[in-house]
Write an enzyme that holds these catalytic residues in place. Structure first.
Site, PDB file in Angstrom:
ATOM      1  N   MET A 154     -37.567 115.539 -26.161  1.00  8.86           N
ATOM      2  CA  MET A 154     -36.520 115.857 -27.172  1.00  8.86           C
ATOM      3  C   MET A 154     -35.281 116.946 -26.437  1.00  8.86           C
ATOM      4  O   MET A 154     -35.812 118.170 -27.137  1.00  8.86           O
ATOM      5  CB  MET A 154     -37.051 116.025 -28.396  1.00  8.86           C
ATOM      6  CG  MET A 154     -36.036 116.384 -29.602  1.00  8.86           C
ATOM      7  SD  MET A 154     -35.309 114.649 -30.094  1.00  8.86           S
ATOM      8  CE  MET A 154     -34.182 115.580 -31.320  1.00  8.86           C
ATOM      9  N   GLY A 155     -34.618 116.553 -25.596  1.00 14.26           N
ATOM     10  CA  GLY A 155     -33.809 117.631 -25.066  1.00 14.26           C
ATOM     11  C   GLY A 155     -32.437 117.377 -25.660  1.00 14.26           C
ATOM     12  O   GLY A 155     -32.163 116.979 -26.698  1.00 14.26           O
ATOM     13  N   ARG A 156     -31.295 117.688 -25.009  1.00 16.02           N
ATOM     14  CA  ARG A 156     -29.954 117.599 -25.231  1.00 16.02           C
ATOM     15  C   ARG A 156     -29.408 116.089 -25.579  1.00 16.02           C
ATOM     16  O   ARG A 156     -29.074 115.848 -26.645  1.00 16.02           O
ATOM     17  CB  ARG A 156     -28.967 117.857 -24.346  1.00 16.02           C
ATOM     18  CG  ARG A 156     -29.031 119.705 -23.950  1.00 16.02           C
ATOM     19  CD  ARG A 156     -28.015 120.026 -23.188  1.00 16.02           C
ATOM     20  NE  ARG A 156     -28.150 121.372 -22.039  1.00 16.02           N
ATOM     21  CZ  ARG A 156     -28.887 121.423 -21.162  1.00 16.02           C
ATOM     22  NH1 ARG A 156     -29.623 120.309 -20.424  1.00 16.02           N
ATOM     23  NH2 ARG A 156     -29.181 122.627 -20.765  1.00 16.02           N
ATOM     24  N   ILE A 157     -30.344 115.345 -24.608  1.00 12.15           N
ATOM     25  CA  ILE A 157     -29.627 113.933 -25.020  1.00 12.15           C
ATOM     26  C   ILE A 157     -30.626 113.358 -26.153  1.00 12.15           C
ATOM     27  O   ILE A 157     -30.086 112.759 -27.129  1.00 12.15           O
ATOM     28  CB  ILE A 157     -30.069 113.157 -23.701  1.00 12.15           C
ATOM     29  CG1 ILE A 157     -29.158 113.559 -22.552  1.00 12.15           C
ATOM     30  CG2 ILE A 157     -29.874 111.496 -24.004  1.00 12.15           C
ATOM     31  CD1 ILE A 157     -29.492 112.852 -21.302  1.00 12.15           C
ATOM     32  N   ARG A 237     -35.846 108.351 -16.407  1.00 17.06           N
ATOM     33  CA  ARG A 237     -36.194 107.967 -15.027  1.00 17.06           C
ATOM     34  C   ARG A 237     -36.962 106.664 -14.949  1.00 17.06           C
ATOM     35  O   ARG A 237     -38.214 106.586 -15.896  1.00 17.06           O
ATOM     36  CB  ARG A 237     -36.944 108.896 -14.148  1.00 17.06           C
ATOM     37  CG  ARG A 237     -35.740 110.200 -13.724  1.00 17.06           C
ATOM     38  CD  ARG A 237     -34.709 109.466 -12.882  1.00 17.06           C
ATOM     39  NE  ARG A 237     -33.653 110.857 -12.600  1.00 17.06           N
ATOM     40  CZ  ARG A 237     -32.612 110.698 -13.216  1.00 17.06           C
ATOM     41  NH1 ARG A 237     -32.267 110.142 -14.053  1.00 17.06           N
ATOM     42  NH2 ARG A 237     -31.670 111.950 -12.871  1.00 17.06           N
ATOM     43  N   GLU A 266     -34.868 102.173  -7.814  1.00 16.25           N
ATOM     44  CA  GLU A 266     -33.431 101.734  -7.846  1.00 16.25           C
ATOM     45  C   GLU A 266     -32.757 101.378  -6.619  1.00 16.25           C
ATOM     46  O   GLU A 266     -32.870 102.329  -5.574  1.00 16.25           O
ATOM     47  CB  GLU A 266     -32.626 103.064  -8.643  1.00 16.25           C
ATOM     48  CG  GLU A 266     -33.152 102.937 -10.138  1.00 16.25           C
ATOM     49  CD  GLU A 266     -32.226 103.862 -11.089  1.00 16.25           C
ATOM     50  OE1 GLU A 266     -31.560 104.644 -10.551  1.00 16.25           O
ATOM     51  OE2 GLU A 266     -32.854 104.087 -11.974  1.00 16.25           O
ATOM     52  N   HIS A 285     -28.530 101.756 -14.207  1.00 15.01           N
ATOM     53  CA  HIS A 285     -28.330 103.153 -14.435  1.00 15.01           C
ATOM     54  C   HIS A 285     -26.697 103.605 -14.586  1.00 15.01           C
ATOM     55  O   HIS A 285     -26.132 104.243 -14.033  1.00 15.01           O
ATOM     56  CB  HIS A 285     -28.736 104.068 -13.023  1.00 15.01           C
ATOM     57  CG  HIS A 285     -28.910 105.361 -13.228  1.00 15.01           C
ATOM     58  ND1 HIS A 285     -30.158 105.918 -12.512  1.00 15.01           N
ATOM     59  CD2 HIS A 285     -28.648 106.177 -13.938  1.00 15.01           C
ATOM     60  CE1 HIS A 285     -30.401 107.163 -12.890  1.00 15.01           C
ATOM     61  NE2 HIS A 285     -29.661 107.558 -13.816  1.00 15.01           N
TER      62      HIS A 285
HETATM   63  C1  8YV Z   1     -26.219 110.246 -13.299  1.00 12.55           C
HETATM   64  C2  8YV Z   1     -28.391 110.785 -14.322  1.00 12.55           C
HETATM   65  O1  8YV Z   1     -25.525 108.757 -13.354  1.00 12.55           O
HETATM   66  O2  8YV Z   1     -27.678 112.859 -15.085  1.00 12.55           O
HETATM   67  C3  8YV Z   1     -28.478 112.287 -14.508  1.00 12.55           C
HETATM   68  O3  8YV Z   1     -29.684 112.803 -14.339  1.00 12.55           O
HETATM   69  O4  8YV Z   1     -29.448 110.171 -14.021  1.00 12.55           O
HETATM   70  C4  8YV Z   1     -27.003 110.081 -14.467  1.00 12.55           C
HETATM   71  O5  8YV Z   1     -26.216 110.673 -15.404  1.00 12.55           O
HETATM   72  C5  8YV Z   1     -26.472 110.475 -11.962  1.00 12.55           C
HETATM   73  O6  8YV Z   1     -27.372 111.617 -11.701  1.00 12.55           O
HETATM   74  C6  8YV Z   1     -25.593 110.261 -10.977  1.00 12.55           C
HETATM   75  O7  8YV Z   1     -25.888 110.533  -9.659  1.00 12.55           O
END
Ligand code: 8YV
Length: 320
Positions: A154-157, A237, A266, A285
């Protein structure tokens, strides 16, 4: 001898930002999809590196780059960069926090809704020419409104996801290393231990940073705790979920559906067993992939890069 900084950018960024950097720096940028991972040889002559993508930046590479002052990552997660090694070498590391939270939360909901309501199988059916008559008994999904959402990490996202969930009248549980009583009060969300959250949630979304602690956080045991009607979304991730365990769980229909914005590795190989399953939705992604958000991310990375090259504190340092 030129005093222009040598900069390398690992993926194309907008022309106007490259042009701006070229006013003071010699810039090399990979342009093709056939990019290879950065090497010590590539990084060796650099003053500044902008990473866009998740190829590993190791201590060994940094050791080969005596003039490297700054690594400016386009993205908030920087688990692909050995930041502790960078710190020890006096190399600044910047990222782009905050600016992508809303876009990533939007995508979390896009995946959650798509997986819950069979958006992709429905589209596949129509495109295949198999919609021959109206059948009320196909592709029943799961109600999103009024259900329980479990947010892991539970961070900003996570906070932005919780806000959206309230609009769907969802009850929100969350799990985080450190509790956030302020967010509990603000959003009416409830803290739960991970096992409890998994057992009680209809939807589980994953947002923790990648670390040794979160590697394979969701494996056979955890999937076994989830409701059979549950939907899992991983937008953190790939390594947070054990893909072998996930394949086995999805193959036997242990949970209803999973949506992955991120995979390990990935790109996920085209012949990966997970891609043979109808209840698995995978996108490449795309969490922060909007015109507006990616533009702001690159601008933030540019600001970090220029600050680091000029010996100024980074506006967004991972060491703060
Ligand atoms: C990006 C992400 O697309 O912010 C992150 O940690 O995984 C993605 O928002 C990515 O890092 C772009 O390189």
């Amino acid at each position: 001898m030129s005093n222009r900084s040598k900069v390398f950018i690992t993926r194309p960024i907008p022309d106007e930002i490259v042009a701006e950097l070229r006013e003071t720096c010699d810039v090399e940028m990979w342009h093709t999809s056939a990019v290879s991972a950065p090497t010590a040889e590539k990084i060796g002559p650099l003053d500044g590196l902008m990473t866009y993508g998740h190829e590993l930046i190791t201590d060994e590479m940094m050791a080969a780059a005596p003039d490297l002052k700054v690594i400016a990552n386009v993205g908030v997660g920087y688990d692909h960069i050995d930041a502790e090694a960078a710190r020890a070498r006096g190399i600044e590391v910047g990222n782009t926090p905050g600016v992508l939270s809303d876009a990533t939360a939007d995508m979390t909901f896009a995946l959650l809704l798509a997986a819950a309501r069979n958006v992709v199988p429905g589209n596949r059916l129509v495109q295949a020419g198999d919609w021959q008559y109206y059948d009320p008994n196909i592709l029943w999904g799961q109600d999103v409104h009024g259900s329980t959402l479990g947010i892991v990490g539970m961070g900003r996202i996570g906070h932005a996801v919780a806000k959206r969930a309230l609009g769907f009248d969802m009850k929100v549980l969350y799990n985080k290393r450190t509790r956030r009583p302020d967010w509990e009060a603000e959003l009416g969300i409830e803290y739960a231990e991970l096992d409890d959250l998994l057992a009680r949630s209809d939807f589980v979304t994953l947002h923790p940073p990648m670390s040794d602690e979160t590697r394979h956080l969701i494996g056979t045991r955890e999937l076994g705790l989830m409701k059979s009607r549950a939907v899992l979304v991983n937008i953190a991730r790939g390594g947070v979920v054990d893909h072998d365990a996930l394949y086995e769980a999805m193959r036997v229909g242990k949970i209803t559906a999973v949506a992955l914005d991120v995979t390990e590795p990935e790109p996920i190989p085209a012949d990966h067993p997970l891609l043979t399953l109808d209840n698995v939705l995978v996108v490449p992604h795309l969490g922060s992939a909007t015109v507006q958000t990616r533009t702001k991310m690159v601008q933030m990375a540019r600001d970090n890069l220029l600050a680091g090259l000029n010996g100024r504190p980074l506006p967004y340092s991972v060491f703060q």
